[in-house]
Design a protein around this motif. Structure first.
Motif, PDB file in Angstrom:
ATOM      1  N   HIS A 119       0.574  -1.134   0.107  1.00  0.00           N
ATOM      2  CA  HIS A 119      -0.041  -0.061  -0.010  1.00  0.00           C
ATOM      3  C   HIS A 119       0.713   1.387  -0.151  1.00  0.00           C
ATOM      4  O   HIS A 119       0.398   2.353  -0.572  1.00  0.00           O
TER       5      HIS A 119
ATOM      6  N   VAL B  75       2.312  -1.075  -8.767  1.00  0.00           N
ATOM      7  CA  VAL B  75       2.321  -1.158  -7.493  1.00  0.00           C
ATOM      8  C   VAL B  75       0.473  -1.034  -7.102  1.00  0.00           C
ATOM      9  O   VAL B  75       0.020  -1.116  -5.754  1.00  0.00           O
ATOM     10  N   LEU B  76      -0.188  -0.698  -8.169  1.00  0.00           N
ATOM     11  CA  LEU B  76      -1.534  -0.635  -7.962  1.00  0.00           C
ATOM     12  C   LEU B  76      -2.165  -2.087  -7.813  1.00  0.00           C
ATOM     13  O   LEU B  76      -2.883  -2.252  -6.886  1.00  0.00           O
TER      14      LEU B  76
ATOM     15  N   HIS C  74      -7.549   5.871 -11.518  1.00  0.00           N
ATOM     16  CA  HIS C  74      -6.138   6.599 -11.658  1.00  0.00           C
ATOM     17  C   HIS C  74      -5.864   6.965 -13.156  1.00  0.00           C
ATOM     18  O   HIS C  74      -4.643   7.311 -13.241  1.00  0.00           O
TER      19      HIS C  74
ATOM     20  N   PRO D 161       0.359   7.226  -6.790  1.00  0.00           N
ATOM     21  CA  PRO D 161      -0.874   6.499  -7.196  1.00  0.00           C
ATOM     22  C   PRO D 161      -1.223   6.050  -8.705  1.00  0.00           C
ATOM     23  O   PRO D 161      -1.803   5.321  -9.005  1.00  0.00           O
TER      24      PRO D 161
ATOM     25  N   HIS E 125       1.837   2.557  -3.538  1.00  0.00           N
ATOM     26  CA  HIS E 125       0.703   2.838  -4.269  1.00  0.00           C
ATOM     27  C   HIS E 125       0.242   4.293  -4.016  1.00  0.00           C
ATOM     28  O   HIS E 125      -0.217   5.232  -4.660  1.00  0.00           O
TER      29      HIS E 125
ATOM     30  N   HIS F  52      -7.132   9.599  -2.167  1.00  0.00           N
ATOM     31  CA  HIS F  52      -5.403   9.710  -2.850  1.00  0.00           C
ATOM     32  C   HIS F  52      -4.972  11.029  -2.636  1.00  0.00           C
ATOM     33  O   HIS F  52      -3.832  11.246  -2.114  1.00  0.00           O
TER      34      HIS F  52
END
Length: 265
Positions: free
Chosen positions: A105, A117-118, A168, A112, A108, A189
């Protein structure tokens, strides 16, 4: 100038370690999503779990009972994990779990728009799905229900991940519902991370009081990009910073401060 095809210049979308959703169109996302190894693995596991459910099934109707149950339970489970584990601080304060928290997390929220890494690592996500849903299915109708529940969770995860990508993406959704959930997730975010934990379902947020509609409803959080892992915390618990190779960021790359903006205005 001719309009570029979705598959052209895909390599230019890469930032060094991940596709950059902030530079992708919707057709390019479809290509990246449908060819991404994690998603392809989920597709294989969906089919395998469905075959497992049919293999142990004595009645198709009974085997399918876990489907609506998982559809109801899964968003609540995701909410609890997201709020109390992924946004908790105890993982990075332990040497043994710091790398896990960073991967699942922290990275991310630091950036974002990075696709790598999402998506969570299947080594973490698949066992979690199994632990949450298979006992429910097993209690309903044995092993056929357990595998049906797992298959349902995998399908829901694929749906979640696609809409998570859209949230995103440099793309304005045409569907009002998709535009709305995108707006709510963007607030999570970029305004206040202590709310709007859902991806497609915000019922648990409403029930537990963490839902907010607009940025004006709350003050902007100072930890929206670092999840509380600021420089002071990094000095006390350096394992995530050591793995990152740099101090935690309190804003994304390319963002300008208000003073920068005033100088260029």
């Amino acid at each position: 100038m001719s309009k570029s095809k979705p598959w052209q210049n895909m390599s230019s979308l890469r930032t060094g370690r991940s596709f950059d959703l902030g530079k992708m169109s919707l057709p390019q996302l479809w290509i990246a999503y449908l060819t991404y190894p994690t998603i392809l693995l989920y597709f294989v596991l969906i089919v395998a779990a469905a075959f497992g459910a049919l293999h142990f099934s004595h009645s198709l109707l009974t085997t399918l009972i876990p489907v609506p149950v998982v559809i109801v339970v899964y968003p609540l489970a995701w909410y609890m994990i997201h709020r109390f584990i992924l946004h908790g601080r105890w993982l990075y304060r332990n040497h043994w779990t710091a790398s896990l928290w960073k991967r699942i997390h922290f990275d991310h929220h630091q950036d974002p728009h990075l696709l790598d890494v999402l998506f969570g690592s299947p080594l973490n996500t698949v066992p979690t799905m199994g632990i949450i849903t298979m006992p429910i299915g097993y209690l309903i109708c044995g092993w056929s229900g357990a595998f049906c529940a797992l298959s349902t969770a995998l399908v829901m995860t694929c749906i979640y991940e696609f809409f998570h990508c859209i949230q995103h993406l440099a793309y304005k959704p045409r569907w009002k519902w998709v535009a709305r959930i995108k707006q709510l997730h963007v607030l999570h975010h970029f305004h206040d991370e202590n709310g709007n934990y859902g991806i497609t379902n915000y019922v648990p947020d409403r029930f537990f009081g963490s839902f907010y509609r607009e940025a004006r409803d709350r003050a902007r959080s100072q930890h929206v990009f670092n999840l509380g892992y600021d420089l002071d915390e990094a000095k006390r618990y350096p394992w995530v910073m050591n793995l990152t190779g740099a101090p935690p960021k309190d804003r994304p790359d390319g963002a300008r401060s208000s003073s920068d903006n005033s100088r260029t205005a």
